[in-house]
Design an enzyme around this catalytic site. Structure first.
Site, mmCIF file in Angstrom:
data_model
loop_
_atom_site.group_PDB
_atom_site.id
_atom_site.type_symbol
_atom_site.label_atom_id
_atom_site.label_comp_id
_atom_site.label_asym_id
_atom_site.label_seq_id
_atom_site.Cartn_x
_atom_site.Cartn_y
_atom_site.Cartn_z
ATOM 1 N N ASP A 1 0.828 -1.209 0.000
ATOM 2 C CA ASP A 1 0.000 0.000 0.000
ATOM 3 C C ASP A 1 0.858 1.254 0.000
ATOM 4 O O ASP A 1 1.483 1.590 1.013
ATOM 5 C CB ASP A 1 -0.906 -0.039 1.240
ATOM 6 C CG ASP A 1 -1.925 1.092 1.237
ATOM 7 O OD1 ASP A 1 -2.125 1.728 0.186
ATOM 8 O OD2 ASP A 1 -2.513 1.343 2.307
ATOM 9 N N ASP B 1 -2.071 5.639 -5.436
ATOM 10 C CA ASP B 1 -2.378 4.714 -4.342
ATOM 11 C C ASP B 1 -2.539 3.286 -4.855
ATOM 12 O O ASP B 1 -3.577 2.918 -5.394
ATOM 13 C CB ASP B 1 -3.663 5.186 -3.652
ATOM 14 C CG ASP B 1 -4.018 4.338 -2.441
ATOM 15 O OD1 ASP B 1 -3.235 3.434 -2.075
ATOM 16 O OD2 ASP B 1 -5.081 4.584 -1.846
#
Ligand SMILES: *[C@@H]1O[C@H](CO)[C@@H](O)[C@H](O)[C@H]1NC(C)=O
Ligand SMILES: *[C@@H]1O[C@H](CO)[C@@H](O)[C@H](O)[C@H]1NC(C)=O
Ligand SMILES: *[C@@H]1O[C@H](CO)[C@@H](O)[C@H](O)[C@H]1NC(C)=O
Ligand SMILES: *[C@@H]1O[C@H](CO)[C@@H](O)[C@H](O)[C@H]1NC(C)=O
Ligand SMILES: *[C@@H]1O[C@H](CO)[C@@H](O)[C@H](O)[C@H]1NC(C)=O
Ligand SMILES: *[C@@H]1O[C@H](CO)[C@@H](O)[C@H](O)[C@H]1NC(C)=O
Length: 477
Positions: free
Chosen positions: A88, A281
């Site tokens: 992430d 992201d």
């Protein structure tokens, strides 16, 4: 190097690449880089995943059978306990599940595939404090202890590495946040100094020369990509690698925001002269753009917006199209995405393919309206891009991803503020004029940063096309 997994042709070439890499002996010694394979899992419902995820911008929500998108393998402790970590770029803490938590001890054993960590079974475990807490606005998330133990990554050992244990967790997915250390929850929630998270620690230990990494997710048909810590692989992109400045949030380099300046659909500019902050992201399956821009894109591809779910559908046959869209950043940075790479399969709750009311098969389109939230370039964009996240220089370098490379061409990103090799700087970088979160500190606890802006994940749907779908009763949750 985990080269013993599914032997797809692609994987073999990645593994071959890894062997070639380890044989490289440049005059100054081996490049200080560390390459890890990434594996992509199909997830039951990327939309629900993103909706829950975006409540906090940091962790996943509770979805039975949900598989994360891109993950890599690490192990922790003495003896090592194997863990599968969801990669992430939108958060900064590594946290793991533990077998005794309520979520992991369910009879369906949801944590088995991603692995768990038991502190008491490691002789090198040490307790730090009970203030680890990443949470959603709705109160779910992961909380427990911050601890230290020996982290093992691809043959490297990092003793005394700090991470969180989710004794109280609502997600079976452990997360490897690789963003800026200042975005760790202990900074935002407890006002403590940042600790060295994985990229920072690799740099501090000299495993890599600079706190930077390159992410290559590979194309939609492939299930493996790679992350290269400390280096750039010139065989994985085409054209120039262009660097643009990361945009600060409240005076701090906090998250990977860059400025998007325009969007073309084919040769038609549907937006230009923008100065919009967008978040890169890897933990977001879809891309989220401002409502008006999303509407223009939907018009161009004839997508049907489904207000109740906040997503749009297109006929799956759009996959046959050669249409492209170009995302523009500070010139000359641009990434072209084939419209067909924006198209995802999605089944209904019973596993049936979705159809429009005229019987035409419907596929999920990879862009959704951001509503009042931050704009996010998620995996539907990122697969087409080669992205270097250079935290040492607070820059992102972008190029067009290349999928058919065979021989790696790896260059170390040098220390001491050396630029990304071969990257050319954008001539006149554009500062973001809109889209940045309000507030200067990170984390969900303080209702600032991404989270405040995400407004509890509530998308405010624009009035868009009203194609009627049959077959969507509810998503697989
Ligand atoms: C992670 O490890 C599992 C179990 O050994 C293996 O099946 C999987 O392919 C590995 N994944 C990656 C990305 O290395
Ligand atoms: C470790 O084991 C001890 C004794 O069995 C127990 O009291 C303690 O709660 C355990 N700690 C953790 C972190 O599981
Ligand atoms: C974590 O933080 C949330 C939100 O601030 C709070 O509601 C929750 O009680 C905390 N969890 C623990 C275990 O401290
Ligand atoms: C939240 O942030 C503000 C400033 O941005 C700070 O004054 C406050 O102490 C923070 N609160 C917590 C709980 O960290
Ligand atoms: C757009 O999609 C609708 C069905 O959703 C279809 O009836 C219509 O013909 C399409 N228009 C174009 C221009 O493709
Ligand atoms: C890779 O693909 C590009 C375009 O898709 C093509 O121009 C190039 O020749 C290919 N290279 C290799 C090594 O196959």
């Amino acid at each position: 190097m985990p080269c013993n997994m599914k032997s797809t042709a692609l994987l073999l070439s990645l593994c071959a690449a890894a062997r070639v890499l380890s044989l490289l002996q440049p005059w100054h010694g081996r490049p200080r880089v560390l390459r890890l394979d990434l594996q992509r899992n199909r997830i039951a419902d990327p939309v629900a995943h993103d909706k829950l995820r975006r409540r906090s911008g940091t962790v996943d929500g509770t979805l039975d059978n949900m598989q994360t998108l891109y993950y890599l393998n690490i192990s922790m402790g003495t003896p090592p306990q194997d863990l599968r970590m969801h990669v992430d770029t939108g958060s900064s803490d590594l946290w793991v599940n533990t077998p005794r938590s309520a979520v992991c001890s369910q009879s369906s054993q949801p944590c088995v595939s991603s692995g768990t960590y038991t502190a008491n079974e490691s002789s090198t475990y040490e307790y730090v404090g009970s203030y680890f807490n990443i949470s959603y606005v709705d109160g779910s998330g992961a909380a427990g202890d911050y601890v230290t133990d020996t982290l093992h990554v691809d043959g490297h050992d990092f003793a005394g590495f700090q991470f969180g244990i989710g004794y109280d967790s609502s997600s079976p997915q452990s997360v490897l946040g690789i963003g800026y250390p200042v975005n760790e929850v202990q900074v935002a929630r407890s006002g403590l100094k940042a600790y060295q998270n994985m990229p920072a620690r690799m740099a501090a230990d000299g495993v890599i020369a600079s706190s930077a990494y390159s992410l290559w997710l590979n194309d939609l048909d492939a299930n493996t990509g790679s992350i290269l810590f400390g280096g750039v692989d010139a065989s994985r992109y085409s054209g120039d690698l262009v660097s643009v400045p990361i945009q600060q949030v409240g005076g701090t380099f906090l998250e990977f925001f860059i400025t998007m300046t325009g969007l073309d659909m084919g040769s038609v500019a549907v937006a230009q002269g923008m100065a919009l902050a967008v978040l890169l992201d890897s933990g977001s399956s879809l891309t989220y753009l401002p409502n008006d821009l999303t509407e223009s894109v939907y018009d161009a591809v004839n997508a049907s917006y489904q207000e109740v779910d906040g997503v749009a559908f297109v006929p799956c046959s759009l996959r046959d199209s050669d249409a492209t869209m170009s995302f523009r950043f500070s010139s000359p940075a641009a990434v072209e995405v084939l419209v067909r790479d924006m198209i995802l399969d999605l089944d209904d709750a019973t596993g049936k393919a979705l159809t429009f009311d005229n019987g035409v098969q419907a596929c999920l389109f990879g862009i959704s309206p951001a509503g009042t939230s931050t704009s996010v370039l998620g995996d539907t964009f990122l697969r087409s891009a080669y992205v270097v996240y250079d935290m040492a220089n607070n820059e992102i370098a972008l190029a067009q991803a290349r999928f058919n490379a065979s021989e790696p061409d790896v260059h170390e990103i040098g220390g001491g503020g050396s630029p990304v090799p071969s990257a050319v700087a954008a001539k006149t970088p554009v500062a973001a004029a809109s889209g940045l979160p309000v507030g200067g500190s990170a984390g969900d606890g303080n209702q600032s940063g991404q989270d405040q802006n995400s407004g509890g994940g509530v998308l405010v749907p624009p009035v868009l096309l009203t194609g009627v779908l049959v077959g969507i009763v509810s998503f697989v949750v």
